[in-house]
Design an enzyme around this catalytic site. Structure first.
Site, PDB file in Angstrom:
ATOM      1  N   ASP A   8       0.807  -1.235   0.000  1.00 17.50           N
ATOM      2  CA  ASP A   8       0.000   0.000   0.000  1.00 17.50           C
ATOM      3  C   ASP A   8       0.840   1.285   0.000  1.00 17.50           C
ATOM      4  O   ASP A   8       1.459   1.632   1.011  1.00 17.50           O
ATOM      5  CB  ASP A   8      -0.938   0.045   1.202  1.00 17.50           C
ATOM      6  N   GLU A  39      -4.097   2.078  -3.014  1.00 16.60           N
ATOM      7  CA  GLU A  39      -5.354   2.584  -2.435  1.00 16.60           C
ATOM      8  C   GLU A  39      -5.176   3.783  -1.506  1.00 16.60           C
ATOM      9  O   GLU A  39      -6.144   4.476  -1.219  1.00 16.60           O
ATOM     10  CB  GLU A  39      -6.090   1.465  -1.687  1.00 16.60           C
ATOM     11  N   ASN A  67     -10.364  -1.189   0.200  1.00 14.44           N
ATOM     12  CA  ASN A  67     -11.505  -0.471   0.776  1.00 14.44           C
ATOM     13  C   ASN A  67     -11.457   1.041   0.581  1.00 14.44           C
ATOM     14  O   ASN A  67     -12.483   1.708   0.673  1.00 14.44           O
ATOM     15  CB  ASN A  67     -11.609  -0.794   2.277  1.00 14.44           C
ATOM     16  N   HIS A  68     -10.274   1.613   0.312  1.00 13.51           N
ATOM     17  CA  HIS A  68     -10.191   3.071   0.124  1.00 13.51           C
ATOM     18  C   HIS A  68     -10.424   3.521  -1.325  1.00 13.51           C
ATOM     19  O   HIS A  68     -10.287   4.701  -1.631  1.00 13.51           O
ATOM     20  CB  HIS A  68      -8.829   3.596   0.595  1.00 13.51           C
ATOM     21  N   HIS A 156      -6.761  -8.136  -0.167  1.00 11.33           N
ATOM     22  CA  HIS A 156      -6.778  -6.960   0.695  1.00 11.33           C
ATOM     23  C   HIS A 156      -7.698  -7.270   1.876  1.00 11.33           C
ATOM     24  O   HIS A 156      -8.926  -7.206   1.758  1.00 11.33           O
ATOM     25  CB  HIS A 156      -7.292  -5.775  -0.133  1.00 11.33           C
ATOM     26  N   HIS A 183      -1.059  -2.793   6.524  1.00 14.73           N
ATOM     27  CA  HIS A 183       0.095  -1.890   6.486  1.00 14.73           C
ATOM     28  C   HIS A 183       1.238  -2.369   7.365  1.00 14.73           C
ATOM     29  O   HIS A 183       2.217  -1.647   7.548  1.00 14.73           O
ATOM     30  CB  HIS A 183      -0.295  -0.454   6.865  1.00 14.73           C
TER      31      HIS A 183
HETATM   32 FE   LIG Z   1      -4.104   0.466   2.752  1.00 18.79          FE
HETATM   33 FE   LIG Z   2      -7.186  -1.049   3.020  1.00 19.34          FE
END
Ligand SMILES: [Fe+2]
Ligand SMILES: [Fe+2]
Length: 271
Positions: A8, A39, A67-68, A156, A183
């Site tokens: 990420d 993302e 999700n982002h 993810h 992360h």
């Molecule tokens: Fe992320």
């Molecule tokens: Fe995420």
């Protein structure tokens, strides 16, 4: 074929370290194909069309997300710009494949690098996350239509158990299952018995002096008082987290997976 997968990318610090370190990483690891999760590219929240284009210009072949993905609304128009071109930049940015089927964008990309055909699948977990379609059965459906041997899955997801389960479920069916979203890099990279490279989480490419990319005082404050707070990206101790996967392109089987964590001056920070 040697694949670099970058975890990420978080905000400007993440984008900058990719720009600075990518040429050396590609050279040192003899990389053929570059995939990155983008993302969090836009100050930690989502990705804009311009940032996606900039990351592609650095040499990244495919961008995955999670999700982002909807945080920057203009990405919806970007997805719609693909306009039938199967290799346009907007077609090479993925959102999870197990989202509602009528949403903008795609969760799978199939391309070629020289003579080698490859596919990238993006999925999102369901444990401690929004309730999307079943990522396991969704992958089965997608695999039916893939001709290439080299197949990378970005899962993810939050829960280590869900990620390890998908790794075992897909062992021997894909080249690699790499986890993103937490992360935090995990030290469990390995090649599973039937030839699938696996890691629970690749980790973040961004500032490590915060809480998963956000200024630490804001997140610590949130835990202390639970008041609404606007999160801002941290800036220090920037690291690039990635994995290098070596595979036999004729069979799609992985030979090895190696973790990478480099700092701003190229220091190896794995130890
Ligand atoms: Fe992320
Ligand atoms: Fe995420």
């Amino acid at each position: 074929m040697r694949i670099l997968f970058i975890g990420d990318i978080f905000g400007r610090p993440g984008r900058n370290i990719v720009k600075d370190r990518l040429p050396t990483l590609v050279k040192d690891h003899s990389i053929d194909l570059i995939i990155a999760n983008g993302e969090n590219s836009a100050a930690g929240f989502g990705i804009t069309p311009q940032l996606a284009e900039e990351l592609f210009e650095l040499g990244i072949d495919v961008l995955t997300s999670g999700n982002h993905i909807w945080d920057k609304r203009e990405i919806i128009d970007f997805f719609q710009m693909a306009d039938g071109n199967p290799h346009s930049p907007s077609r090479r940015l993925l959102r999870p494949a197990n989202y509602a089927p009528d949403l903008p964008g795609y969760g799978i990309y199939q391309g070629r690098k020289g003579e080698i055909a490859y596919a990238v699948i993006n999925l999102q977990g369901r444990v401690f996350m929004a309730s999307n379609d079943d990522p396991f059965r969704k992958t089965d459906l997608l695999l039916k239509d893939i001709q290439s041997k080299v197949i990378l899955v970005d899962f993810h997801a939050e829960a280590t158990s869900e990620k390890i389960s998908l790794g075992w479920y897909l062992d021997g069916k894909v080249t690699a299952v790499v986890g993103t979203h937490t992360h935090v890099p995990t030290a469990d990279e390995r090649v599973l018995p039937n030839g699938t490279a696996y890691i629970t989480d690749v980790g973040m490419t961004g500032p490590f002096d915060g809480v998963i990319g956000v200024k630490k005082e804001l997140v610590v404050g949130k835990f202390l008082n639970n008041m609404p707070v606007r999160f801002e990206a941290a800036s220090g101790d920037v690291r690039l987290c990635a994995v290098v996967i070596d595979c036999d392109e004729r069979t799609g089987r992985a030979r090895s997976i190696e973790r990478v964590m480099v700092g701003e001056r190229g220091l190896d920070l794995r130890a």
